[in-house]
Write a protein that holds these residues in place. Sequence first.
Motif, PDB file in Angstrom:
ATOM      1  N   ALA A 103     -60.100 -37.928 -35.068  1.00  0.00           N
ATOM      2  CA  ALA A 103     -61.473 -38.249 -35.477  1.00  0.00           C
ATOM      3  C   ALA A 103     -61.374 -39.137 -36.704  1.00  0.00           C
ATOM      4  O   ALA A 103     -61.126 -38.659 -37.813  1.00  0.00           O
ATOM      5  CB  ALA A 103     -62.264 -36.986 -35.784  1.00  0.00           C
ATOM      6  N   ILE A 104     -61.550 -40.429 -36.497  1.00  0.00           N
ATOM      7  CA  ILE A 104     -61.318 -41.422 -37.540  1.00  0.00           C
ATOM      8  C   ILE A 104     -62.618 -42.160 -37.834  1.00  0.00           C
ATOM      9  O   ILE A 104     -63.410 -42.448 -36.934  1.00  0.00           O
ATOM     10  CB  ILE A 104     -60.247 -42.451 -37.096  1.00  0.00           C
ATOM     11  N   ALA A 105     -62.816 -42.502 -39.121  1.00  0.00           N
ATOM     12  CA  ALA A 105     -63.947 -43.338 -39.542  1.00  0.00           C
ATOM     13  C   ALA A 105     -65.263 -42.745 -39.047  1.00  0.00           C
ATOM     14  O   ALA A 105     -65.592 -41.617 -39.384  1.00  0.00           O
ATOM     15  CB  ALA A 105     -63.727 -44.776 -39.062  1.00  0.00           C
ATOM     16  N   MET A 106     -66.031 -43.460 -38.222  1.00  0.00           N
ATOM     17  CA  MET A 106     -67.313 -42.939 -37.778  1.00  0.00           C
ATOM     18  C   MET A 106     -67.153 -41.665 -36.963  1.00  0.00           C
ATOM     19  O   MET A 106     -68.057 -40.825 -36.933  1.00  0.00           O
ATOM     20  CB  MET A 106     -68.060 -44.010 -36.972  1.00  0.00           C
ATOM     21  N   GLY A 107     -66.007 -41.492 -36.335  1.00  0.00           N
ATOM     22  CA  GLY A 107     -65.742 -40.229 -35.654  1.00  0.00           C
ATOM     23  C   GLY A 107     -65.730 -39.068 -36.621  1.00  0.00           C
ATOM     24  O   GLY A 107     -66.256 -37.981 -36.333  1.00  0.00           O
ATOM     25  N   ALA A 108     -65.167 -39.279 -37.803  1.00  0.00           N
ATOM     26  CA  ALA A 108     -65.168 -38.242 -38.837  1.00  0.00           C
ATOM     27  C   ALA A 108     -66.558 -38.080 -39.448  1.00  0.00           C
ATOM     28  O   ALA A 108     -66.935 -36.970 -39.846  1.00  0.00           O
ATOM     29  CB  ALA A 108     -64.146 -38.573 -39.924  1.00  0.00           C
ATOM     30  N   GLY A 122     -53.072 -29.463 -33.154  1.00  0.00           N
ATOM     31  CA  GLY A 122     -52.158 -30.471 -32.630  1.00  0.00           C
ATOM     32  C   GLY A 122     -51.855 -31.528 -33.662  1.00  0.00           C
ATOM     33  O   GLY A 122     -52.326 -31.481 -34.800  1.00  0.00           O
ATOM     34  N   ASP A 123     -51.098 -32.515 -33.256  1.00  0.00           N
ATOM     35  CA  ASP A 123     -50.674 -33.604 -34.143  1.00  0.00           C
ATOM     36  C   ASP A 123     -51.756 -34.676 -34.163  1.00  0.00           C
ATOM     37  O   ASP A 123     -51.574 -35.787 -33.646  1.00  0.00           O
ATOM     38  CB  ASP A 123     -49.341 -34.177 -33.663  1.00  0.00           C
ATOM     39  N   PHE A 124     -52.898 -34.323 -34.759  1.00  0.00           N
ATOM     40  CA  PHE A 124     -54.043 -35.220 -34.781  1.00  0.00           C
ATOM     41  C   PHE A 124     -54.381 -35.613 -36.216  1.00  0.00           C
ATOM     42  O   PHE A 124     -54.053 -34.893 -37.160  1.00  0.00           O
ATOM     43  CB  PHE A 124     -55.263 -34.552 -34.144  1.00  0.00           C
ATOM     44  N   LYS A 125     -55.052 -36.738 -36.355  1.00  0.00           N
ATOM     45  CA  LYS A 125     -55.469 -37.231 -37.662  1.00  0.00           C
ATOM     46  C   LYS A 125     -56.988 -37.266 -37.747  1.00  0.00           C
ATOM     47  O   LYS A 125     -57.664 -37.725 -36.823  1.00  0.00           O
ATOM     48  CB  LYS A 125     -54.907 -38.636 -37.914  1.00  0.00           C
ATOM     49  N   LEU A 126     -57.489 -36.798 -38.875  1.00  0.00           N
ATOM     50  CA  LEU A 126     -58.921 -36.806 -39.130  1.00  0.00           C
ATOM     51  C   LEU A 126     -59.148 -37.411 -40.510  1.00  0.00           C
ATOM     52  O   LEU A 126     -58.433 -37.074 -41.474  1.00  0.00           O
ATOM     53  CB  LEU A 126     -59.501 -35.390 -39.095  1.00  0.00           C
ATOM     54  N   GLY A 127     -60.131 -38.294 -40.619  1.00  0.00           N
ATOM     55  CA  GLY A 127     -60.422 -38.846 -41.936  1.00  0.00           C
ATOM     56  C   GLY A 127     -61.112 -40.194 -41.871  1.00  0.00           C
ATOM     57  O   GLY A 127     -61.413 -40.727 -40.802  1.00  0.00           O
ATOM     58  N   PHE A 128     -61.336 -40.740 -43.061  1.00  0.00           N
ATOM     59  CA  PHE A 128     -62.091 -41.986 -43.234  1.00  0.00           C
ATOM     60  C   PHE A 128     -61.116 -43.097 -43.648  1.00  0.00           C
ATOM     61  O   PHE A 128     -60.557 -43.052 -44.739  1.00  0.00           O
ATOM     62  CB  PHE A 128     -63.158 -41.811 -44.314  1.00  0.00           C
ATOM     63  N   ASN A 129     -60.956 -44.112 -42.819  1.00  0.00           N
ATOM     64  CA  ASN A 129     -59.994 -45.179 -43.117  1.00  0.00           C
ATOM     65  C   ASN A 129     -60.669 -46.467 -43.576  1.00  0.00           C
ATOM     66  O   ASN A 129     -60.036 -47.523 -43.622  1.00  0.00           O
ATOM     67  CB  ASN A 129     -59.116 -45.458 -41.906  1.00  0.00           C
ATOM     68  N   SER A 161     -58.623 -43.050 -48.558  1.00  0.00           N
ATOM     69  CA  SER A 161     -58.391 -43.085 -47.110  1.00  0.00           C
ATOM     70  C   SER A 161     -57.310 -42.110 -46.641  1.00  0.00           C
ATOM     71  O   SER A 161     -56.514 -42.423 -45.762  1.00  0.00           O
ATOM     72  CB  SER A 161     -58.032 -44.510 -46.650  1.00  0.00           C
ATOM     73  N   ALA A 162     -57.281 -40.923 -47.234  1.00  0.00           N
ATOM     74  CA  ALA A 162     -56.308 -39.916 -46.806  1.00  0.00           C
ATOM     75  C   ALA A 162     -56.638 -39.450 -45.396  1.00  0.00           C
ATOM     76  O   ALA A 162     -57.797 -39.322 -45.015  1.00  0.00           O
ATOM     77  CB  ALA A 162     -56.312 -38.729 -47.762  1.00  0.00           C
ATOM     78  N   MET A 163     -55.587 -39.199 -44.623  1.00  0.00           N
ATOM     79  CA  MET A 163     -55.736 -38.640 -43.282  1.00  0.00           C
ATOM     80  C   MET A 163     -55.220 -37.203 -43.296  1.00  0.00           C
ATOM     81  O   MET A 163     -54.264 -36.880 -44.008  1.00  0.00           O
ATOM     82  CB  MET A 163     -54.944 -39.456 -42.263  1.00  0.00           C
ATOM     83  N   TYR A 164     -55.846 -36.349 -42.503  1.00  0.00           N
ATOM     84  CA  TYR A 164     -55.528 -34.928 -42.513  1.00  0.00           C
ATOM     85  C   TYR A 164     -55.286 -34.421 -41.101  1.00  0.00           C
ATOM     86  O   TYR A 164     -55.925 -34.876 -40.146  1.00  0.00           O
ATOM     87  CB  TYR A 164     -56.693 -34.141 -43.122  1.00  0.00           C
ATOM     88  N   GLY A 165     -54.377 -33.451 -40.988  1.00  0.00           N
ATOM     89  CA  GLY A 165     -54.221 -32.733 -39.745  1.00  0.00           C
ATOM     90  C   GLY A 165     -55.310 -31.688 -39.609  1.00  0.00           C
ATOM     91  O   GLY A 165     -56.012 -31.376 -40.571  1.00  0.00           O
ATOM     92  N   PRO A 166     -55.464 -31.120 -38.413  1.00  0.00           N
ATOM     93  CA  PRO A 166     -56.565 -30.176 -38.197  1.00  0.00           C
ATOM     94  C   PRO A 166     -56.580 -28.985 -39.147  1.00  0.00           C
ATOM     95  O   PRO A 166     -57.647 -28.603 -39.644  1.00  0.00           O
ATOM     96  CB  PRO A 166     -56.369 -29.733 -36.741  1.00  0.00           C
ATOM     97  N   GLU A 167     -55.434 -28.387 -39.419  1.00  0.00           N
ATOM     98  CA  GLU A 167     -55.437 -27.213 -40.296  1.00  0.00           C
ATOM     99  C   GLU A 167     -55.820 -27.591 -41.719  1.00  0.00           C
ATOM    100  O   GLU A 167     -56.612 -26.902 -42.373  1.00  0.00           O
ATOM    101  CB  GLU A 167     -54.072 -26.521 -40.262  1.00  0.00           C
ATOM    102  N   GLU A 168     -55.281 -28.699 -42.217  1.00  0.00           N
ATOM    103  CA  GLU A 168     -55.636 -29.148 -43.565  1.00  0.00           C
ATOM    104  C   GLU A 168     -57.104 -29.562 -43.622  1.00  0.00           C
ATOM    105  O   GLU A 168     -57.764 -29.397 -44.651  1.00  0.00           O
ATOM    106  CB  GLU A 168     -54.746 -30.310 -43.979  1.00  0.00           C
ATOM    107  N   ALA A 169     -57.620 -30.071 -42.506  1.00  0.00           N
ATOM    108  CA  ALA A 169     -59.012 -30.518 -42.474  1.00  0.00           C
ATOM    109  C   ALA A 169     -59.996 -29.383 -42.703  1.00  0.00           C
ATOM    110  O   ALA A 169     -61.128 -29.626 -43.109  1.00  0.00           O
ATOM    111  CB  ALA A 169     -59.310 -31.204 -41.137  1.00  0.00           C
TER     112      ALA A 169
END
Length: 234
Positions: A103-108, A122-129, A161-169
Amino acid sequence: MSESVSIESSGDVAIIRLDDGKANALAPAVLTALGSALDQAEDAGQAVLLLGRPGRFSAGFDLTVMREGGPAAALEMVGAGARLAVRIARHPAPVVIGCSGHAIAMGAVLLTAADTRIGAQGDFKLGFNEVAIGMTTPIFLLELARERLSKRHFLRAVVQSAMYGPEEAIDVGLLDSTTTPEALEATALAEAERLAKLPRAAYVRTRALARGASLELIESTLESDLAAAFPSRH
């Protein structure tokens, strides 16, 4: 409705699926289709569960539109995304997101708009880039993020613009909980069903009192903020 967006009913919950077979980019047609799906849910008095495709919730706006359509197309698309986020935050019933992957940018941003966010492990990235790709972060993103993110993480998330995994999110404030990818839909649907049973008028009114000031600020600044970000060139 766009081929990327479908809607089905499960009792008191409208299940809206976003699946373009790729990155789930939020192109103008997709944003329009999501709005139409929310119309259907609202007309039916249903809570909403918004799901992405396995491994991808949404990579954000369709950057091809920005590159090829110029400032006017970019302004229209980003404005439509902002209004969709505000609409999710104001939907007259609870809204749950099953974040099925990246979930990146507008997805976040959509995560910050929903009431409850459950992510797939999972090995996913969430955040605002946005800053990382050279964009000044718009006010609507800042305000929605400020409202939902932990103060400890806010600047790192939206300025750096840090990206986070699901648990950290979860600690950041982008998600409320996680579960296995296999259990995501059932878990998120159960949460939507639970929220749908709460006294509706009290729920919606209390949420409006809690979020109204931020949403009103977004609406009052949206046009001027986006006009400054995407000035027309003649």
